[in-house]
Design a protein around this motif. Structure first.
Motif, PDB file in Angstrom:
ATOM      1  N   THR A 150       0.611  34.836 -47.192  1.00 53.37           N
ATOM      2  CA  THR A 150       1.605  35.503 -46.351  1.00 53.37           C
ATOM      3  C   THR A 150       1.315  36.985 -46.217  1.00 53.37           C
ATOM      4  O   THR A 150       1.336  37.541 -45.105  1.00 53.37           O
ATOM      5  CB  THR A 150       3.012  35.291 -46.933  1.00 53.37           C
ATOM      6  N   ARG A 204      -1.859  37.581 -44.087  1.00 55.75           N
ATOM      7  CA  ARG A 204      -1.641  37.336 -42.656  1.00 55.75           C
ATOM      8  C   ARG A 204      -0.819  38.454 -42.023  1.00 55.75           C
ATOM      9  O   ARG A 204      -1.093  38.883 -40.904  1.00 55.75           O
ATOM     10  CB  ARG A 204      -0.956  35.983 -42.460  1.00 55.75           C
ATOM     11  N   ARG A 248       5.388  32.916 -41.355  1.00 60.10           N
ATOM     12  CA  ARG A 248       4.301  33.415 -40.527  1.00 60.10           C
ATOM     13  C   ARG A 248       4.875  33.812 -39.172  1.00 60.10           C
ATOM     14  O   ARG A 248       5.463  33.002 -38.471  1.00 60.10           O
ATOM     15  CB  ARG A 248       3.219  32.354 -40.330  1.00 60.10           C
ATOM     16  N   ARG A 288       6.195  24.852 -39.503  1.00 61.29           N
ATOM     17  CA  ARG A 288       4.739  24.954 -39.365  1.00 61.29           C
ATOM     18  C   ARG A 288       4.030  23.629 -39.651  1.00 61.29           C
ATOM     19  O   ARG A 288       2.966  23.352 -39.098  1.00 61.29           O
ATOM     20  CB  ARG A 288       4.233  26.043 -40.314  1.00 61.29           C
TER      21      ARG A 288
END
Length: 457
Positions: A61, A64, A149, A179
């Motif tokens: 996390t 990203r 995300r 997701r």
């Protein structure tokens, strides 16, 4: 009017309220305006990532967020984790000055998500006091779950004229999607039937959030009562400051819906809150029913905690009539679910007593004589859920057939019944004085058979 007549009218009243709410949400979703992008460079972005035993997801996390939003700062709050969460973030912070670790230790730690976020707010204030940063109304805090995300375009969309580009808006919530909705084996090592059930459960959560809840939030933009969520929540720092000045802290300590309560305080403080459906944050859908029920019980109990705000909302000049009605409807959903359960039990008991006196065949005949009414009620109860199926197919699963989407819609109707046991469990927890925060385990965590799937207190 006799009491028994009022009791019989109550379910019809609930159904009418549901149908009106559904119609408004569906209309708002289908007629949602296109979102214009803004200038993300006009703001100073800070991501808050609250963590408690998140070693399986936090590294990905943070990496990203830093890759997709290189100008932003990432503040990870380690709420006294028992695993390697702190060490992972500490290593990342040593290599990247825009990654910050906020350490918390018991007995001050593990007081709930709101307390963890308040700690990050304090650290951010110290950070900003040490640098010549931008004006505080240009500083934006975004709360992202440890498994969250964000859409790489999110900051541009949130900065637009329908978002933080409007100085009257203090908070923005973006849409949420699951997701892992296309994951073929959400439960590795389990049988085909278990995995099929798990895939359907994740699919229902994706439908719930990406179309049904999005429609609800877009309806709230019309009523002025948008709720902030715990993932993909953007707030102007000056709005947090105003709440902290009035309430001593931005996020309420001990609140099970600290995100939704933040939105309430923001509106009560004079800011507007909006929802932008043109961008999103993704998270893990829960493939296990027990984890899902634990999560939803916490949400239902959080709703019940929010009832205490009703007098302030009714008397607030910042809430219009439609906003008051929508917010009160949201508050009392768990109460309505529990009342429906009680009335259902009373009805079954009444039928049982009647069958004992008059015979089961006689009572069954009376019930079957009402078949036009029963079919009508079934239709108006099921059809709203089924009609979300083609909408979901269009926006999230265009490769699937219309028939499959209708089956998904029917499954969404059955899925919605989880609200009843969740509401009942929430009441029991409140009666027992159990108001602690339940942290749901991540899918990547290995859970021993028969062991707990979430930590409750």
């Amino acid at each position: 009017m006799p009491t028994h007549t009022l009791l019989l009218c109550f379910p019809f009243l609930l159904l009418l309220c549901f149908l009106l709410y559904w119609a408004g949400a569906r209309y708002s979703y289908l007629r949602r305006p296109a979102a214009e992008s803004g200038d993300a460079t006009a703001f100073d972005w800070h991501f808050f990532v609250p963590c408690r035993d998140e070693e399986t997801v936090v590294g990905t996390t943070v990496a990203r967020l830093r890759a997709d939003f290189p100008r932003a700062h990432v503040w990870v709050i380690d709420d006294d984790s028992d695993d390697a969460t702190g060490a992972i973030v500490e290593e990342a912070a040593a290599e990247d000055a825009r990654v910050h670790l906020v350490r918390r230790r018991r007995p001050d730690a593990r007081k709930g998500k709101g307390a963890a976020l308040n700690a990050a707010y304090d650290e951010l204030n110290l950070h900003l006091s040490d640098i010549a940063g931008p004006p505080r109304d240009r500083v934006v805090v975004c709360v992202v779950d440890a498994d969250g995300r964000l859409d790489p375009r999110a900051l541009d969309r949130v900065s637009g004229p329908s978002g933080l580009g409007d100085p009257e808006i203090g908070g923005v919530q973006v849409s949420v999607r699951m997701r892992n909705v296309e994951e073929r084996q959400p439960l590795p090592g389990r049988g085909r039937a278990r995995n099929a059930a798990a895939r359907l459960l994740v699919r229902m959560q994706d439908m719930e959030f990406s179309v049904s809840n999005a429609g609800m939030q877009l309806l709230r933009t019309r009523t002025g009562s948008v709720g902030l969520g715990g993932n993909g929540q953007f707030t102007r720092l000056t709005a947090l400051d105003r709440i902290a000045q009035a309430e001593r802290r931005p996020w309420q300590r001990g609140a099970l819906l600290e995100d939704y309560e933040l939105g309430l305080h923001m509106i009560l403080g004079g800011y507007r809150v909006t929802h932008i459906a043109a961008t999103w944050v993704s998270q893990e859908g829960l493939p296990l029913a027990r984890r899902h029920l634990t999560q939803r019980t916490r949400w239902a109990q959080g709703n019940l905690q929010c009832v205490r705000y009703a007098p302030r909302i009714v008397s607030s000049r910042h809430y219009g009539g439609r906003g008051v009605l929508e917010t009160l409807y949201t508050f009392f959903q768990p109460v309505a679910h529990l009342a429906t359960l009680v009335l259902s039990a009373v009805l079954l008991a009444h039928l049982g007593l009647a069958a004992a006196d008059d015979g089961a065949g006689t009572v069954l005949g009376r019930v079957l004589a009402l078949w036009p009414l029963l079919i009508g009620l079934a239709t108006v109860s099921v059809l709203p859920f089924v009609l979300w199926g083609p909408v979901y197919r269009r926006d999230r699963a265009p490769g699937r057939s219309l028939l499959v989407s209708l089956v998904w819609g029917l499954a969404l109707w059955l899925y919605a019944y989880h609200l009843f046991p969740a509401s009942a469990r929430a009441f029991v927890r409140m009666l027992r004085g159990r108001n602690g925060w339940a942290k749901t385990r991540r899918n990547a965590e290995r859970t021993l058979a028969g062991g707990p799937v979430a930590v409750e207190s």
